[in-house]
Design a protein around this motif. Structure first.
Motif, short mmCIF file in Angstrom:
data_model
loop_
_atom_site.label_atom_id
_atom_site.label_comp_id
_atom_site.label_asym_id
_atom_site.label_seq_id
_atom_site.Cartn_x
_atom_site.Cartn_y
_atom_site.Cartn_z
N ASP A 57 -10.27 24.62 35.39
CA ASP A 57 -9.11 25.13 36.13
C ASP A 57 -7.82 24.53 35.56
O ASP A 57 -6.84 25.24 35.35
N TRP A 58 -7.87 23.22 35.32
CA TRP A 58 -6.68 22.54 34.76
C TRP A 58 -6.34 23.09 33.38
O TRP A 58 -5.16 23.29 33.08
N LEU B 200 -9.32 25.62 42.33
CA LEU B 200 -8.31 24.57 42.47
C LEU B 200 -7.24 24.93 43.52
O LEU B 200 -6.92 24.12 44.38
N HIS C 84 -13.22 20.69 38.27
CA HIS C 84 -12.08 21.57 38.03
C HIS C 84 -11.40 21.37 36.69
O HIS C 84 -10.25 21.74 36.53
N ASP C 85 -12.13 20.80 35.72
CA ASP C 85 -11.49 20.60 34.40
C ASP C 85 -11.08 21.93 33.77
O ASP C 85 -10.02 22.06 33.16
#
Lengths: 252, 503
Positions: A178-179, A233, A175-176
């Motif tokens: 998403d962040w 996420l 989820h990088d």
């Protein structure tokens, strides 16, 4: 609109028609050539003999693309007769307008990268929130600087998602991206908040947060429809809570 | 007489079964409300409302509810376009363009309330006229359509695409035809319907099933609208709404001949394949101007002028559903979107359609038109408040709706890529003044044309005479040739000369 404007509009239109006709001629010629790949005589497919021309799968496309080719030539002749070729390479003919180019270019980047880069890879609520913020902030006042800022805010996380997680096997996790999308959304919202706070500016964060959240939940749980990136996420958490804690309330 | 009674009893039972279900009202009220909102917000259209709802519901809810939602939104959106037209002089939808001629002057004279009330009543009566025509003529045509074979179907599809291209072109007619041909060409992609031969797939397995209708509709109607609408648009100066909205019955009685005439014109125009509500509005307005005793006041705030366009554009809905249900050929762009919805719900419009579905459509239309009228007369001020929302606020939400709707129907990212591609192409086509409706109608009817044309040739062993030997096909062929010839400059010059000589 006065007469002069009408004449100018027609001149621009015919110049653009000139270019469009050339593109259409090229496209129809290309597809006519591709049609030659479909057996017209003597084909045999799946045990069915397509020996006659009239049963060929190429016959209708051949007619369609030939007609398109002929009509494009007619359009080209019409454009040339109306002076479209003369003005085709001038600024008038191309219809170049710097502001319009920035407007369309930034919208193209925002929508294009949203669909190609973010929707497959990033939580839909997050990327929709970013999209809504970018479009309202960028285009509500018509300020080109804001448009460019919005396009950058959309481009950075989308480009990262594309570069780092291109293959489909990597769309669900990690989820990088998403962040990063969330960070871009927060930064853009903060920038928007620093500007003049009219009613629209005040409503933007609420609209950007609530609209996608509501739509996705209604689609997924109300109408049981497919929604993009269920493992995102935020949505993965909502889905988990819904099935584990909320649904049993009325199921039991 | 017996036929009419049978029809009415069938309609009655369909109406009763729908109206006795409480869920019906939830879908009906919310969809008509949403439709009016879509119509009232400049930049959103009836086609877009139906397309987005198609994506939203997909085939996951019962067919009846799906039809209620889509038809309710259709009826609401065509009517809703009159709000900004009368109060802002900005047509909410193309269908209301002719209404601006007299609606705005009336509002400026302090008769905005009266104009809205009359518009609502005219829309109600217009929709009902179209619906009655649908109830009667659909069966007559169904009987005829039993004798329609492949040659007639192929020529009818071609005629629909050409007619749509001819009538929807703002600039050169040739552009409308090109748009229709591009749509036809798009329909050629995928496995061909007779031999399963892959065409233009370029090795991409997604394209084997051809272009899906919903993403194409979303791309063609939503994306260009969003790109175009994201300008800094000052909301025009809204005229203060004055006077009561509830219409005066005496005024309606006085203008009843105009309403009836416009209803018939609207229904007839709607029944022409691929034409649409905007053309119906203008045709009715043009006829009204030449035959009405108040013709000289058209454009200056004439009630007659207002009623001409508003009755016709709503009557067009029923008319547009006639060729859709009987032949599978949409009568207008929103009807094309409806066809997409029918398809994903496994209903194949055409001669084999279940008669019960037609009766349900008629019942829904009646319910939707009364719901629209009640909302219009009693909650108009809510919609007027909605007019103040800037495009730059609601269009991003529409983009999200479009994306999620397009994704959910096909369930794949490829549909979104298709939507995006079609959307950008449609935007440039709009910019170059190519009509988009013929393209969509071409995509929808392309498969039918391809299959029926080749089947005709297969049956006749390659003899093209099959398109002349059958009376129906021959008439259609003559109509197509006449349509094409009528647009040629040489033919037009000859006709102009003949007219001069006659004078």
């Amino acid at each position: 609109m006065d007469n002069t404007n009408d004449i100018n509009d027609i001149a621009v239109l015919r110049a653009r028609d000139f270019w469009a006709a050339l593109v259409l001629i090229a496209v129809s010629a290309f597809f006519l050539w591709r049609t030659s790949y479909i057996p017209l005589f003597g084909g045999n497919r799946a045990g069915v003999s397509g020996a006659s021309w009239y049963s060929s799968a190429a016959i209708v496309p051949l007619g369609v693309f030939s007609a398109l080719f002929i009509l494009s030539i007619f359009l080209l002749v019409t454009a040339i007769r109306a002076g479209g070729a003369k003005t085709a390479l001038t600024a008038v003919g191309i219809g170049w307008n710097r502001f319009e180019a920035i407007r369309f270019g930034t919208i193209g980047i925002i929508i294009g990268f949203f669909i190609v880069g973010l929707v497959p890879r990033v939580d839909f609520i997050l990327c929709s929130g970013l999209l809504i913020t970018a479009l309202i902030y960028g285009f509500h006042t018509g300020n080109p600087r804001r448009m460019i800022m919005s396009a950058i805010a959309m481009f950075i996380p989308a480009f990262y998602a594309l570069a780092m997680h291109l293959p489909q096997s990597e769309w669900a996790a990690p989820h990088d991206d998403d962040w990063l999308t969330l960070v871009a959304w927060i930064i853009l919202s903060a920038i928007a908040w620093r500007g003049p706070r009219d009613a629209v500016a005040r409503a933007t964060p609420i609209i950007a947060m609530m609209a996608p959240l509501f739509l996705v939940c209604v689609m997924a749980f109300g109408f049981r429809q497919n929604v993009p990136n269920r493992s995102g996420l935020i949505f993965s958490q909502i889905e988990y809570q819904y099935y584990v804690n909320i649904r049993p309330i009325w199921r039991n | 007489m017996e036929f009419v009674l049978t029809q009415l009893s069938g309609f009655g039972s369909a109406f009763l079964s729908l109206s006795s279900d409480p869920i019906t009202y939830i879908y009906l009220i919310s969809s008509v409300f949403l439709g009016i909102v879509f119509g009232a917000l400049p930049g959103l259209t009836a086609t877009l409302a139906i397309t987005i709802l198609t994506g939203f519901f997909g085939n996951k809810i019962p067919l009846d509810y799906s039809m209620i939602a889509l038809l309710g939104a259709y009826v609401g959106a065509i009517y809703g376009g009159s709000y900004p037209t009368i109060l802002l002089n900005i047509p909410g939808t193309a269908a209301s363009a002719a209404t601006a001629m007299d609606g705005y002057p009336l509002a400026k004279q302090g008769r905005g309330g009266e104009a809205l009330g009359l518009t609502t009543t005219a829309s109600l009566i217009g929709t009902l006229i179209g619906t009655v025509a649908l109830l009667i003529f659909v069966w007559v045509l169904l009987l005829v359509s039993k004798n329609i074979a492949s040659p007639e179907k192929a020529l009818l599809a071609l005629f629909g695409i050409l007619l749509s291209g001819t009538l929807m072109s703002e600039d050169l007619v040739i552009k409308g035809w090109i748009a229709g041909l591009i749509g036809l060409a798009m329909a050629m992609v995928g496995l061909d319907p007779l031999l399963s031969e892959p065409r233009y797939t370029f090795g991409w397995s997604y394209l084997l099933s051809g272009f899906q209708v919903v993403p194409v509709l979303m791309g063609a109607f939503a994306v260009p609208q969003i790109i175009e609408g994201l300008r800094t648009m000052e909301i025009g100066k809204m005229v203060q709404l004055e006077g009561r909205i509830l219409p005066n019955l005496k005024t309606i009685r006085k203008h009843m001949p105009t309403i009836a005439r416009s209803g018939i014109i609207g229904t007839s125009v709607g029944a022409l394949p691929g034409v649409g509500e905007d053309v119906a509005g203008w045709v009715s307005y043009g006829v009204g101007k030449s035959v009405s005793p108040d013709g000289k006041n058209f454009g200056k705030g004439s009630i007659d002028g207002l009623l001409c366009s508003e009755t016709a554009n709503n009557a067009c809905i029923g008319g547009a559903l006639i060729p859709l249900l009987v032949l599978g050929i949409p009568g207008s762009p929103p009807a094309a979107a409806l066809m997409g919805a029918f398809t994903i719900n496994n209903i194949i419009p055409g001669p084999t359609i279940d008669p019960d579905i037609i009766l349900r459509v008629v019942a829904i239309m009646v319910m939707a038109s009364f719901t629209m009228a009640i909302m219009g007369l009693f909650t108009a001020r809510i919609f007027i408040k909605i007019l103040r929302i800037p495009q730059t606020v609601f269009l991003p939400i529409v983009m999200v709706l479009t994306t999620i709707g397009s994704f959910s129907v096909g369930g794949g990212i490829n549909d979104l890529y298709l939507m995006l591609g079609v959307g950008f192409v449609a935007y440039f086509m709009n910019m170059l003044r190519y009509p988009i409706a013929p393209l969509v109608i071409g995509v929808i009817l392309g498969g039918l044309f391809d299959e029926t044309f080749r089947r005709s040739l297969l049956i006749s062993d390659g003899d093209l005479g099959v398109f002349i030997s059958r009376p129906g096909a021959a008439i259609l062929l003559v109509m197509i040739i006449a349509l094409v010839l009528s647009q040629l400059p040489l033919v037009r010059r000859i006709f102009a000369r003949l007219r001069k000589k006659a004078v």
